[in-house]
Design a protein around this motif. Structure first.
Motif, PDB file in Angstrom:
ATOM      1  N   TYR A  51       0.841  -1.191   0.000  1.00  0.00           N
ATOM      2  CA  TYR A  51       0.000   0.000   0.000  1.00  0.00           C
ATOM      3  C   TYR A  51       0.877   1.243   0.000  1.00  0.00           C
ATOM      4  O   TYR A  51       1.728   1.419   0.866  1.00  0.00           O
ATOM      5  N   THR A  52       0.624   2.096  -0.980  1.00  0.00           N
ATOM      6  CA  THR A  52       1.374   3.339  -1.149  1.00  0.00           C
ATOM      7  C   THR A  52       0.742   4.421  -0.273  1.00  0.00           C
ATOM      8  O   THR A  52      -0.365   4.250   0.253  1.00  0.00           O
ATOM      9  N   PRO A  53       1.414   5.556  -0.153  1.00  0.00           N
ATOM     10  CA  PRO A  53       0.790   6.682   0.555  1.00  0.00           C
ATOM     11  C   PRO A  53      -0.562   7.073  -0.054  1.00  0.00           C
ATOM     12  O   PRO A  53      -1.476   7.475   0.661  1.00  0.00           O
ATOM     13  N   ARG A  54      -0.716   6.913  -1.379  1.00  0.00           N
ATOM     14  CA  ARG A  54      -1.994   7.216  -2.030  1.00  0.00           C
ATOM     15  C   ARG A  54      -3.097   6.301  -1.501  1.00  0.00           C
ATOM     16  O   ARG A  54      -4.204   6.751  -1.200  1.00  0.00           O
ATOM     17  N   GLU A  55      -2.799   5.007  -1.387  1.00  0.00           N
ATOM     18  CA  GLU A  55      -3.797   4.068  -0.893  1.00  0.00           C
ATOM     19  C   GLU A  55      -4.105   4.331   0.579  1.00  0.00           C
ATOM     20  O   GLU A  55      -5.250   4.212   1.018  1.00  0.00           O
ATOM     21  N   ARG A  56      -3.091   4.711   1.335  1.00  0.00           N
ATOM     22  CA  ARG A  56      -3.303   5.055   2.745  1.00  0.00           C
ATOM     23  C   ARG A  56      -4.231   6.264   2.841  1.00  0.00           C
ATOM     24  O   ARG A  56      -5.165   6.290   3.653  1.00  0.00           O
ATOM     25  N   ALA A  57      -3.991   7.274   2.008  1.00  0.00           N
ATOM     26  CA  ALA A  57      -4.837   8.469   2.012  1.00  0.00           C
ATOM     27  C   ALA A  57      -6.270   8.110   1.615  1.00  0.00           C
ATOM     28  O   ALA A  57      -7.231   8.612   2.212  1.00  0.00           O
ATOM     29  N   ARG A  58      -6.413   7.247   0.623  1.00  0.00           N
ATOM     30  CA  ARG A  58      -7.756   6.815   0.206  1.00  0.00           C
ATOM     31  C   ARG A  58      -8.448   6.073   1.354  1.00  0.00           C
ATOM     32  O   ARG A  58      -9.648   6.261   1.589  1.00  0.00           O
ATOM     33  N   MET A  59      -7.705   5.245   2.064  1.00  0.00           N
ATOM     34  CA  MET A  59      -8.294   4.535   3.202  1.00  0.00           C
ATOM     35  C   MET A  59      -8.752   5.520   4.282  1.00  0.00           C
ATOM     36  O   MET A  59      -9.824   5.342   4.872  1.00  0.00           O
TER      37      MET A  59
END
Length: 135
Positions: A51-59
């Motif tokens: 999980y990238t920072p983008r996916e973390r932000a989406r979560m």
């Protein structure tokens, strides 16, 4: 020489499902559920999801949306609009409409709850009076 804020390496760090779940206070199963629903799309390193920072932000946005009472379909719409509109105007318009709708729903719920509480309080007063009269 000291630097301020996270380093580039820390900001771009890939997380496993377990690490992301731990950071967000959810289960790995919840993260996989949102993946199955198409809300996040982790990369793969071999067979491992990362999980990238983008996916973390989406979560974070997904969890906030759920906490505020938005449906998964509404959350997906907000996230999808973010990806196609570089200025994010459509996303903001959709978010504003969704927020206004949710506020209206919660206001309606509050009115209903107040009526229910008033009725329950009246019943309690009535029953207390009957008990006191028979005591």
């Amino acid at each position: 020489m000291a630097t301020e804020g996270p380093t580039i390496a820390a900001a771009e760090r890939l997380l496993t499902v377990t690490e992301l779940a731990g950071e967000l206070g959810v289960t790995p199963r919840a993260i996989r559920f949102y993946e199955d629903k198409g809300l996040i799309d982790p990369a793969r390193v071999g067979a491992t999801r990362v999980y990238t920072p983008r996916e973390r932000a989406r979560m974070l946005l997904i969890l906030r949306g759920k906490r505020l009472g938005f449906s998964l379909a509404e959350i997906k719409e907000f996230l999808d609009l973010y990806a196609v509109d570089p200025r994010h105007l459509e996303q903001k318009r959709a978010l504003l409409a969704g927020v206004r709708k949710r506020v209206g729903e919660l206001e309606d719920m509050r009115v209903s709850l107040e009526r229910t509480l008033d009725e329950l309080r009246a019943i309690a007063v009535q029953v207390e009076g009957e008990i006191a009269g028979e005591g």
